[in-house]
Design a protein around this motif. Structure first.
Motif, PDB file in Angstrom:
ATOM      1  N   GLU A   1      16.492  27.884  22.410  1.00  0.00           N
ATOM      2  CA  GLU A   1      15.182  27.432  22.000  1.00  0.00           C
ATOM      3  C   GLU A   1      14.421  26.973  23.227  1.00  0.00           C
ATOM      4  O   GLU A   1      14.927  26.184  24.006  1.00  0.00           O
ATOM      5  CB  GLU A   1      15.294  26.241  21.034  1.00  0.00           C
ATOM      6  CG  GLU A   1      15.697  26.636  19.642  1.00  0.00           C
ATOM      7  CD  GLU A   1      14.500  27.217  18.911  1.00  0.00           C
ATOM      8  OE1 GLU A   1      13.360  27.042  19.407  1.00  0.00           O
ATOM      9  OE2 GLU A   1      14.696  27.841  17.867  1.00  0.00           O
TER      10      GLU A   1
ATOM     11  N   GLU B   1      13.932  23.050  23.516  1.00  0.00           N
ATOM     12  CA  GLU B   1      15.139  22.324  23.865  1.00  0.00           C
ATOM     13  C   GLU B   1      15.451  22.447  25.339  1.00  0.00           C
ATOM     14  O   GLU B   1      15.818  21.483  26.009  1.00  0.00           O
ATOM     15  CB  GLU B   1      16.318  22.838  23.041  1.00  0.00           C
ATOM     16  CG  GLU B   1      16.259  22.397  21.600  1.00  0.00           C
ATOM     17  CD  GLU B   1      17.529  22.843  20.887  1.00  0.00           C
ATOM     18  OE1 GLU B   1      17.447  23.062  19.676  1.00  0.00           O
ATOM     19  OE2 GLU B   1      18.571  22.936  21.554  1.00  0.00           O
TER      20      GLU B   1
ATOM     21  N   TYR C   1      15.815  19.439  28.018  1.00  0.00           N
ATOM     22  CA  TYR C   1      16.981  19.086  28.816  1.00  0.00           C
ATOM     23  C   TYR C   1      16.730  19.233  30.298  1.00  0.00           C
ATOM     24  O   TYR C   1      17.162  18.438  31.129  1.00  0.00           O
ATOM     25  CB  TYR C   1      18.188  19.933  28.402  1.00  0.00           C
ATOM     26  CG  TYR C   1      18.733  19.500  27.065  1.00  0.00           C
ATOM     27  CD1 TYR C   1      18.720  20.378  25.976  1.00  0.00           C
ATOM     28  CD2 TYR C   1      19.237  18.232  26.899  1.00  0.00           C
ATOM     29  CE1 TYR C   1      19.214  19.962  24.765  1.00  0.00           C
ATOM     30  CE2 TYR C   1      19.711  17.807  25.684  1.00  0.00           C
ATOM     31  CZ  TYR C   1      19.705  18.682  24.601  1.00  0.00           C
ATOM     32  OH  TYR C   1      20.191  18.273  23.410  1.00  0.00           O
TER      33      TYR C   1
ATOM     34  N   HIS D   1      24.776   9.628  13.679  1.00  0.00           N
ATOM     35  CA  HIS D   1      23.787  10.670  13.947  1.00  0.00           C
ATOM     36  C   HIS D   1      22.533  10.341  13.184  1.00  0.00           C
ATOM     37  O   HIS D   1      22.516  10.300  11.961  1.00  0.00           O
ATOM     38  CB  HIS D   1      24.345  12.030  13.516  1.00  0.00           C
ATOM     39  CG  HIS D   1      23.353  13.113  13.736  1.00  0.00           C
ATOM     40  ND1 HIS D   1      22.984  13.521  15.002  1.00  0.00           N
ATOM     41  CD2 HIS D   1      22.633  13.848  12.878  1.00  0.00           C
ATOM     42  CE1 HIS D   1      22.101  14.501  14.896  1.00  0.00           C
ATOM     43  NE2 HIS D   1      21.858  14.730  13.603  1.00  0.00           N
TER      44      HIS D   1
ATOM     45  N   GLY E   1      19.414  11.663  13.430  1.00  0.00           N
ATOM     46  CA  GLY E   1      18.350  12.600  13.052  1.00  0.00           C
ATOM     47  C   GLY E   1      17.893  13.385  14.254  1.00  0.00           C
ATOM     48  O   GLY E   1      18.347  13.183  15.369  1.00  0.00           O
ATOM     49  N   ASN E   2      16.965  14.196  14.073  1.00  0.00           N
ATOM     50  CA  ASN E   2      16.513  15.080  15.154  1.00  0.00           C
ATOM     51  C   ASN E   2      15.105  14.787  15.548  1.00  0.00           C
ATOM     52  O   ASN E   2      14.275  14.341  14.768  1.00  0.00           O
ATOM     53  CB  ASN E   2      16.630  16.550  14.725  1.00  0.00           C
ATOM     54  CG  ASN E   2      18.091  16.941  14.657  1.00  0.00           C
ATOM     55  OD1 ASN E   2      18.922  16.270  15.240  1.00  0.00           O
ATOM     56  ND2 ASN E   2      18.378  17.995  13.936  1.00  0.00           N
ATOM     57  N   VAL E   3      14.902  15.068  16.803  1.00  0.00           N
ATOM     58  CA  VAL E   3      13.569  14.852  17.350  1.00  0.00           C
ATOM     59  C   VAL E   3      12.898  16.202  17.522  1.00  0.00           C
ATOM     60  O   VAL E   3      13.530  17.242  17.611  1.00  0.00           O
ATOM     61  CB  VAL E   3      13.690  14.168  18.726  1.00  0.00           C
ATOM     62  CG1 VAL E   3      12.353  13.722  19.238  1.00  0.00           C
ATOM     63  CG2 VAL E   3      14.605  12.992  18.609  1.00  0.00           C
ATOM     64  N   GLY E   4      11.601  16.125  17.592  1.00  0.00           N
ATOM     65  CA  GLY E   4      10.877  17.336  17.984  1.00  0.00           C
ATOM     66  C   GLY E   4      10.724  18.330  16.854  1.00  0.00           C
ATOM     67  O   GLY E   4      10.564  19.540  17.090  1.00  0.00           O
TER      68      GLY E   4
ATOM     69  N   MET F   1      11.339  23.373  14.121  1.00  0.00           N
ATOM     70  CA  MET F   1      11.207  23.791  15.514  1.00  0.00           C
ATOM     71  C   MET F   1      12.497  23.491  16.249  1.00  0.00           C
ATOM     72  O   MET F   1      13.571  23.907  15.849  1.00  0.00           O
ATOM     73  CB  MET F   1      10.051  23.071  16.188  1.00  0.00           C
ATOM     74  CG  MET F   1       8.717  23.569  15.687  1.00  0.00           C
ATOM     75  SD  MET F   1       7.354  22.654  16.351  1.00  0.00           S
ATOM     76  CE  MET F   1       7.672  22.562  18.049  1.00  0.00           C
ATOM     77  N   SER F   2      12.380  22.764  17.307  1.00  0.00           N
ATOM     78  CA  SER F   2      13.598  22.479  18.064  1.00  0.00           C
ATOM     79  C   SER F   2      14.305  21.272  17.447  1.00  0.00           C
ATOM     80  O   SER F   2      13.672  20.409  16.832  1.00  0.00           O
ATOM     81  CB  SER F   2      13.225  22.183  19.510  1.00  0.00           C
ATOM     82  OG  SER F   2      12.327  21.100  19.557  1.00  0.00           O
ATOM     83  N   SER F   3      15.567  21.237  17.616  1.00  0.00           N
ATOM     84  CA  SER F   3      16.277  20.097  17.061  1.00  0.00           C
ATOM     85  C   SER F   3      17.120  19.458  18.149  1.00  0.00           C
ATOM     86  O   SER F   3      18.291  19.763  18.313  1.00  0.00           O
ATOM     87  CB  SER F   3      17.162  20.540  15.901  1.00  0.00           C
ATOM     88  OG  SER F   3      18.018  21.561  16.361  1.00  0.00           O
ATOM     89  N   VAL F   4      16.445  18.628  18.861  1.00  0.00           N
ATOM     90  CA  VAL F   4      17.192  17.830  19.833  1.00  0.00           C
ATOM     91  C   VAL F   4      17.609  16.561  19.121  1.00  0.00           C
ATOM     92  O   VAL F   4      16.773  15.874  18.542  1.00  0.00           O
ATOM     93  CB  VAL F   4      16.301  17.467  21.027  1.00  0.00           C
ATOM     94  CG1 VAL F   4      17.048  16.568  21.995  1.00  0.00           C
ATOM     95  CG2 VAL F   4      15.822  18.728  21.709  1.00  0.00           C
ATOM     96  N   PRO F   5      18.869  16.230  19.136  1.00  0.00           N
ATOM     97  CA  PRO F   5      19.268  14.991  18.453  1.00  0.00           C
ATOM     98  C   PRO F   5      18.610  13.774  19.137  1.00  0.00           C
ATOM     99  O   PRO F   5      18.393  13.750  20.333  1.00  0.00           O
ATOM    100  CB  PRO F   5      20.786  14.933  18.630  1.00  0.00           C
ATOM    101  CG  PRO F   5      21.183  16.204  19.263  1.00  0.00           C
ATOM    102  CD  PRO F   5      19.984  16.955  19.735  1.00  0.00           C
TER     103      PRO F   5
END
Lengths: 630, 177, 99
Positions: B7, B10, B14, B123, B125-128, C1-5
């Protein structure tokens, strides 16, 4: 006689007024309140005396119950007054002499500050002394006993800004305290065994229950004797009296001549029944009295300070009283007490005038030739000195001393040796007394004297001088017409036959001549040594003769040094050594631990920002660790 | 290309976080202050990219404009003003011995480990997963958080007054040795 | 969309924070200390943004604005103080300046 309770209450009232009104007001009114209180006491006292003489109560005893003091679980102690012939004589003397001295002091101490404190303590003293002699109960007597000790301390240390006065006061208090403790133990024993502290009941039940010579009676008598020794400054508890002269002269006159030092004598006279149960104790009284007589006389001979001569003289004369008591001559002892109060107070007051006149110089070597400059004082002093030395016929002291010496010779408890001691004492008395007279009043003047004799000073001096001459006539010995009025008066107190005439008339003549000769010999020797210009050596008996003896006598024959070495130094050393004991170390270790921790924590105060931030980080890490782990 | 399944957002995330971390490490270990300031600017830019990648464009733009554009510029100006001499009196070489890093380094490592541990417990949840638009942020600022804005402005005013007052050259001249 | 934890974002923030803290602890030069403080503030603000993006709410970004304001004010005043201190003592050493 129902006003008897007013006799001690008036001085207490004076005390309360002076203490309650505070410094400034008290200082102004003290010159009036103090003497007035004792004057009131004296008036009531004289009234009581007259009434007792004119209408004597049935048994010779008048009791007045004032106040129930303690009533706890079967122990009852009352404040009650007991009036018999003995206490009558005592209150007569105490109030009369007390008033005269207060009058004198009001003028003599006029320029002092803190007069309020002075007269408050003097009044308290007179009140306590009256309580002491009027008490019906041992506990009440002990109250008065302690009270006079307290007032002695307060008054000796009146000028407390000088450290040596304070030391002298403390010494007086501590030494008499030793005696007081012995007496208290004696009182405990009395109560434990006889279940009562009422004086008369205790003595009577002791006579019934305890056999003569029993150990219990001996113990109790010796303990009471210990108390008497402390208060009356007899051997071995006498070391405080010469130092007590640090107080003002009226104090010395009142407390250490006429009244407090006779408290011990009164105690023994009052409990004489108890002492008769223990002949050993009675003997001890006699021998201690005799040794006091001699030690006092020897030391008085070597003193330079005029007041110290009089102090040792007091010790010597009270020793005479003890001697008389010890051989069973109770009335003689009371007689001597009365005359001694008069002439010793006179001597002290006159000495006070002399000291004030020569600008507070108390060293006799710096005085001289005062008889021309202060004639009134000279004659009063001479009368007092003559009474002390027992010059024949015209002085009161003559009659009382004769009576004592005759009783010693003729009673069964006395004996030749004791009598010889008494004779030696009479010689020494004559010697040191007239040494004093010749050094101070004769010879060439060494210090200019300015005399300012106000009326308030003259009246007590003259009055006491008069009394010192005529007071002897209440008891005329058989050799000069027979007038045993005093002993008759006192006989019921002491259970003695009215007319004790144990020896023959010619024996009595011989004894009297011997005694008179001896006293006169002392006087003549004093004249020869001190009045003649040729040998004008003050202090020493003659120039360069045995000066080490002189020094020893001047320092009180080593008693002080002995006590210092044997009692004081070890005690203080022991106290110093156990100052750091284990309990102390434990408590101090807490302190040192805290100091160490403080030092450690101080290390973290570096002043550098980075280090503080690091500390913050450390704390955060630790907190988070705690969260994570637990 | 279908071989690599990645992706873009992502990756960007990073990558830029790595850049941010590295450049921050450089910031704190430089000898010359100017180098450190420049590395800090790089770190801030990388952080802005991170914010763009998770869907917070307003914040990213704000970071560049204010943080890197105003604050860092201010610092650069001050460094230049102070003009600490290059080689002669620069004590940084002496101060930055490797041994100086030891203790604090260990502690920081510990702290990092702890924080990481705490953060990975659950955990969350997810960001973005979406973008929060400027409009939303603006509505929030001028809506609910209006009072915060007022307080922030007061704070800024205090900062301005304080800085002005402190910067006045009244008595003591700034020594530029 | 993107899934950054979310954790990864927070890890980034934690790492930056720790680095800033390290800088504060180690550096003696005052300028570096101020810069490290800025790093720390920045890291905190980043954490706010990350959290808000998880919930898709604008609140974290608002907080970031406030953090920004604070950092700016703080930087200004700190630098002014720095100038004063430098003028008074002539050196930038935090260890010796505070006499």
């Amino acid at each position: 006689m129902d006003c008897l309770w007013l006799v001690p209450v008036f001085p207490f009232l004076g005390f309360v007024i002076l203490v309650g009104l505070g410094g400034k007001i008290a200082n102004r009114i003290a010159r009036w309140v103090g003497p007035l209180a004792v004057f009131g006491s004296m008036l009531v006292g004289l009234g009581v005396v007259f009434e007792y003489l004119s209408h004597p109560p049935q048994s010779g005893v008048f009791r007045q119950y004032v106040f129930q003091w303690i009533h706890v679980a079967g122990f009852r102690s009352n404040m009650a007054l007991y009036l018999d012939a003995l206490s009558l004589v005592m209150i007569f003397v105490i109030t009369l002499v007390g008033f005269l001295i207060h009058l004198f002091a009001a003028e003599y101490m006029r320029a002092e500050r803190d007069l309020g404190r002075f007269f408050a303590a003097m009044n308290l003293f007179v009140g306590c002394m009256l309580v002491l002699v009027l008490a019906d109960d041992f506990l009440f007597l002990y109250l008065g006993w302690e009270g006079v000790g307290l007032c002695s301390y307060l008054l000796i240390g009146f000028w407390y800004h000088e450290p040596e006065n304070v030391i002298a006061a403390r010494k007086a208090f501590v030494v008499t305290r030793i005696g007081d403790t012995a007496m208290a133990v004696g009182l405990f024993l009395i109560y434990a065994n006889l279940q009562t502290l009422n004086i008369q009941s205790a003595v009577q039940s002791a006579v019934q229950l305890w056999p003569v010579g029993s150990n219990l009676a001996l113990l109790v008598a010796l303990l009471l004797l210990g108390g008497a020794l402390g208060k009356s400054a007899q051997i071995p508890l006498h070391t405080w009296l010469p130092d007590a002269m640090a107080g003002p002269t009226p104090v010395s006159a009142l407390i250490h001549a006429a009244t407090m030092v006779t408290a011990g004598f009164y105690l023994i006279a009052r409990t004489h029944g108890l002492f008769e149960l223990a002949p050993v104790a009675l003997n001890a009284v006699a021998w201690l009295g005799a040794s006091g007589l001699l030690v006092g006389g020897v030391c008085a001979l070597a003193q330079k300070d005029i007041k110290r001569v009089l102090a040792y003289s007091t010790m010597s004369q009270v020793g005479t009283m003890f001697l008389a008591l010890g051989v069973g001559a109770y009335s003689a002892a009371v007689f001597h007490f009365m005359t001694h109060a008069f002439f010793k107070a006179l001597l002290f007051l006159a000495a006070g005038v002399v000291i004030a006149a020569v600008q507070h110089e108390q060293d006799m070597s710096k005085m001289g030739g005062l008889r021309k400059q202060m004639p009134l004082v000279f004659w009063c002093f001479l009368i007092g000195a003559g009474s002390l030395a027992a010059l024949p016929w015209l002085t009161a002291g003559f009659y009382s001393k004769e009576m004592i010496l005759w009783e010693i010779w003729s009673s069964e408890n006395g004996g030749l040796i004791v009598w010889l001691f008494g004779l030696m004492g009479a010689f020494l008395t004559g010697l040191y007394t007239f040494r004093m007279v010749f050094l101070v009043f004769f010879g060439s003047p060494k210090t200019a004297a300015k005399s300012r004799e106000k009326t308030a000073i003259k009246i007590p001096l003259l009055f006491l001088a008069g009394l010192s001459m005529v007071a002897g006539f209440v008891e005329i010995p058989a050799t000069m017409g027979h007038g045993p009025w005093l002993s008759t008066f006192l006989h019921r107190v002491f259970d003695q036959p009215v007319h004790k005439h144990a020896g023959s008339l010619s024996e009595e003549w011989l004894v009297q001549i011997a005694a008179t000769t001896v006293s006169l010999a002392g006087v003549i020797l004093a004249y020869w040594l001190y009045a003649r210009r040729r040998i004008r050596q003050y202090g020493g008996l003659s120039p360069g003769w045995k000066t080490s003896w002189q020094r020893a006598a001047e320092s009180g024959l080593g008693f002080d040094a002995f006590y210092q070495k044997v009692v004081c130094r070890p005690f203080v050393g022991l106290a110093n050594r156990i100052r750091r004991d284990w309990l102390d170390a434990m408590i101090l270790s807490v302190v040192s631990m805290i100091k160490i921790i403080h030092k450690l924590f101080s290390l973290t105060q570096t002043g550098k920002l980075r280090h503080y931030v690091m500390a913050l980080m450390l704390g955060a890490v630790m907190a988070l660790t705690a969260v994570v782990l637990f | 290309m279908p071989v690599i399944d990645w992706e873009p957002m992502e990756t960007v995330f990073y990558l830029s976080s790595a850049i941010a971390l590295v450049s921050t490490a450089m910031v704190i270990s430089r000898i010359h202050a100017m180098h450190a300031a420049l590395y800090l600017i790089v770190s801030l830019l990388a952080a802005a990219v991170v914010m763009f990648s998770v869907g917070a464009p307003f914040t990213g733009a704000l970071e560049i404009i204010v943080y890197a554009g105003a604050i860092m510029v201010l610092m650069v100006f001050v460094i230049m003003l102070l003009n600490v001499n290059r080689e002669k009196k620069n004590p940084e070489r002496k101060w930055l011995r490797p041994t100086a890093w030891l203790g604090p380094g260990m502690l920081s490592f510990l702290l990092l480990g702890l924080l990481g541990l705490l953060l990975t417990e659950k955990h969350s949840g997810n960001v973005g997963q979406g973008e929060v638009e400027v409009k939303q942020v603006a509505a929030s600022i001028f809506g609910i958080y209006l009072i915060g804005v007022e307080l922030a402005s007061m704070l800024l005013m205090a900062g301005v007054v304080g800085a002005f007052h402190l910067g006045l050259k009244k008595r003591e001249p700034i020594s530029t040795e | 969309m993107s899934s950054v934890p979310l954790e990864h974002g927070l890890w980034l923030s934690a790492g930056l924070f720790v680095l800033g803290f390290l800088g504060v602890m180690i550096r003696r030069n005052m300028i570096f200390v101020i810069m490290s403080l800025e790093i720390m503030l920045h890291a905190a603000g980043l954490a706010f943004v990350m959290a808000s993006m998880r919930w898709q709410q604008p609140d974290g970004q608002v907080m970031f604005v406030f953090v920004l304001a604070v950092a700016a004010a703080e930087a200004a005043v700190a630098l002014a103080l720095l100038m004063r201190l430098f003028g008074r003592s002539g050196s930038l050493d935090t260890d010796t300046v505070g006499k």
